[in-house]
Design a protein around this motif. Structure first.
Motif, PDB file in Angstrom:
ATOM      1  N   UNK A 143      37.695  22.764  34.262  1.00  0.00           N
ATOM      2  CA  UNK A 143      38.732  23.465  33.494  1.00  0.00           C
ATOM      3  C   UNK A 143      38.934  24.880  34.013  1.00  0.00           C
ATOM      4  N   UNK A 144      37.829  25.579  34.200  1.00  0.00           N
ATOM      5  CA  UNK A 144      37.939  26.975  34.595  1.00  0.00           C
ATOM      6  C   UNK A 144      38.521  27.094  36.001  1.00  0.00           C
ATOM      7  N   UNK A 145      38.184  26.130  36.834  1.00  0.00           N
ATOM      8  CA  UNK A 145      38.756  26.094  38.175  1.00  0.00           C
ATOM      9  C   UNK A 145      40.277  25.940  38.089  1.00  0.00           C
ATOM     10  N   UNK A 197      45.800  28.225  38.218  1.00  0.00           N
ATOM     11  CA  UNK A 197      47.064  28.557  37.542  1.00  0.00           C
ATOM     12  C   UNK A 197      47.301  30.056  37.534  1.00  0.00           C
ATOM     13  N   UNK A 198      46.247  30.815  37.253  1.00  0.00           N
ATOM     14  CA  UNK A 198      46.398  32.283  37.219  1.00  0.00           C
ATOM     15  C   UNK A 198      46.857  32.779  38.579  1.00  0.00           C
ATOM     16  N   UNK A 199      46.203  32.286  39.608  1.00  0.00           N
ATOM     17  CA  UNK A 199      46.547  32.701  40.959  1.00  0.00           C
ATOM     18  C   UNK A 199      48.003  32.338  41.266  1.00  0.00           C
ATOM     19  N   UNK A 200      48.383  31.080  40.949  1.00  0.00           N
ATOM     20  CA  UNK A 200      49.758  30.641  41.211  1.00  0.00           C
ATOM     21  C   UNK A 200      50.759  31.485  40.429  1.00  0.00           C
ATOM     22  N   UNK A 201      50.439  31.765  39.154  1.00  0.00           N
ATOM     23  CA  UNK A 201      51.371  32.525  38.318  1.00  0.00           C
ATOM     24  C   UNK A 201      51.537  33.953  38.806  1.00  0.00           C
ATOM     25  N   UNK A 202      50.445  34.556  39.263  1.00  0.00           N
ATOM     26  CA  UNK A 202      50.550  35.927  39.767  1.00  0.00           C
ATOM     27  C   UNK A 202      51.335  35.939  41.081  1.00  0.00           C
ATOM     28  N   UNK A 230      43.758  36.024  47.315  1.00  0.00           N
ATOM     29  CA  UNK A 230      42.333  35.892  47.639  1.00  0.00           C
ATOM     30  C   UNK A 230      41.672  34.861  46.746  1.00  0.00           C
ATOM     31  N   UNK A 231      42.049  34.871  45.442  1.00  0.00           N
ATOM     32  CA  UNK A 231      41.484  33.876  44.518  1.00  0.00           C
ATOM     33  C   UNK A 231      41.915  32.474  44.954  1.00  0.00           C
ATOM     34  N   UNK A 232      43.203  32.318  45.286  1.00  0.00           N
ATOM     35  CA  UNK A 232      43.713  31.026  45.737  1.00  0.00           C
ATOM     36  C   UNK A 232      42.979  30.532  46.975  1.00  0.00           C
ATOM     37  N   UNK A 233      42.736  31.453  47.901  1.00  0.00           N
ATOM     38  CA  UNK A 233      42.066  31.093  49.141  1.00  0.00           C
ATOM     39  C   UNK A 233      40.610  30.674  48.889  1.00  0.00           C
ATOM     40  N   UNK A 234      39.942  31.430  47.988  1.00  0.00           N
ATOM     41  CA  UNK A 234      38.555  31.086  47.649  1.00  0.00           C
ATOM     42  C   UNK A 234      38.495  29.708  47.007  1.00  0.00           C
ATOM     43  N   UNK A 235      39.502  29.393  46.162  1.00  0.00           N
ATOM     44  CA  UNK A 235      39.528  28.070  45.518  1.00  0.00           C
ATOM     45  C   UNK A 235      39.765  26.969  46.549  1.00  0.00           C
TER      46      UNK A 235
END
Ligand SMILES: [Zn+2]
Length: 324
Positions: free
Chosen positions: A34-36, A41-46, A82-87
């Motif tokens: 879930x948190x992933x 979503x947060x990364x995509x929305x930003x 960066x968050x998207x890339x880490x994911x």
């Protein structure tokens, strides 16, 4: 007849031990999954705040307006990217992948080290690779699931109804533990519980469909009302939307006439659990907010253990109306 009931209990218990092993995986992984998803979503929305991202109007403008624009902070896209890339770099995570591993050394757990309860006893609670301690919670969850499934087999025989109540027990056990661990009540599990409760009522296996429907509606609304009244009076939030959905699901399974009993039992479960946690020193002081979900799930399990039709004898004053 009695021998048959014990045989059914034994078969149910055996299945429960195996399912309990799987529930340990669910409880451990679903919040991480879930948190992933939320981070993604947060990364995509930003990223979507950036007009250059490809969205026709910047979604940022929907919130902050475009007439007197508040520009996104300069690091926004860089951080989101960066968050998207880490994911992207993470290995896939679901209920099947990856294989279960030791939390200390990464030792992949072999099938014979994964036999419910027995492996834990044979390994004396230690990892076969690094001899690190394995939490006794794993065999205890397997044992609890085994006992609950045994009860279903004993009471309802080898019937679809027994299986339905076993599913009910398994989902409540997961919500109980996940909320204790993370203060989350995953929608995926809440909705599964809600829909299945309405379906078994529609099949005529549990309560009349109308009672199940009103149980779901009233269960949600009662806690929703409490939540907003409490927030108006104290400015604080006492529980979350997951709690409303969980009570709605319990209402669907047990019927609207059981809601008062569930709430009453949940406060008793809460007092017992809170007291036990104070005793073992898990709560530093009494003002620590504790999740409400485990109490609701606990009350649902008490209703199952007592017998869905027998709860009214357990707490007769919680049944002021006769709805059937
Ligand atoms: Zn290990």
């Amino acid at each position: 007849m009695v021998a048959e009931a014990w045989l059914n209990a034994a078969l149910g218990g055996g299945l429960g031990l195996l399912i309990g092993s799987f529930l340990n995986v669910v409880v451990y992984r679903v919040p991480a999954m879930m948190y992933r998803d939320w981070l993604r979503e947060s990364s995509d929305n930003l990223m979507a705040a950036d007009p250059a991202y490809g969205v026709q109007t910047s979604l940022w403008d929907l919130v902050f307006g475009s007439r007197k624009p508040v520009p996104p902070p300069p690091q926004l896209y860089a951080s989101a990217a960066a968050v998207g890339k880490a994911l992207d770099a993470l290995a896939p995570l679901d209920l099947m992948r990856p294989r279960s591993r030791c939390g200390h050394c990464g030792h992949a757990i072999r099938w014979y080290e994964n036999v419910p309860v027995l492996s834990y006893l044979a390994l004396r609670g230690r990892c076969a690779g690094c001899h690190g301690r394995i939490s006794p919670r794993y065999p205890l969850v397997e044992l609890a699931t085994g006992l609950l499934f045994a009860l279903c087999g004993w009471r309802w025989g080898l019937t679809p109804l027994a299986l339905a109540w076993a599913v009910f027990a398994a989902l409540l056990l997961c919500q109980f533990l996940i909320d204790m661990d993370t203060q989350l009540l995953p929608d995926s599990l809440n909705y599964l519980l809600l829909w299945s409760g309405l379906v078994v009522a529609a099949l005529g296996w549990t309560v009349p469909l109308e009672l199940a429907l009103w149980g779901a509606v009233a269960g949600y609304l009662v806690l929703w009302g409490f939540f907003h009244a409490y927030r108006l009076l104290t400015g604080k939030e006492g529980m979350g939307y997951g709690d409303f959905k969980l009570l709605a699901a319990l209402g669907a399974w047990l019927g609207a006439d059981h809601l008062l009993a569930i709430l009453l039992l949940s406060s008793i479960v809460g007092a017992l659990l809170g007291g036990a946690m104070l005793l073992v020193g898990k709560l530093a002081h009494k003002d620590v907010p504790i999740a409400f979900g485990p109490f609701l799930a606990g009350a649902g399990l008490v209703c199952l253990i007592a017998g869905p039709n027998e709860v009214r004898h357990l707490v007769p004053f919680a049944f002021p109306f006769s709805l059937r």
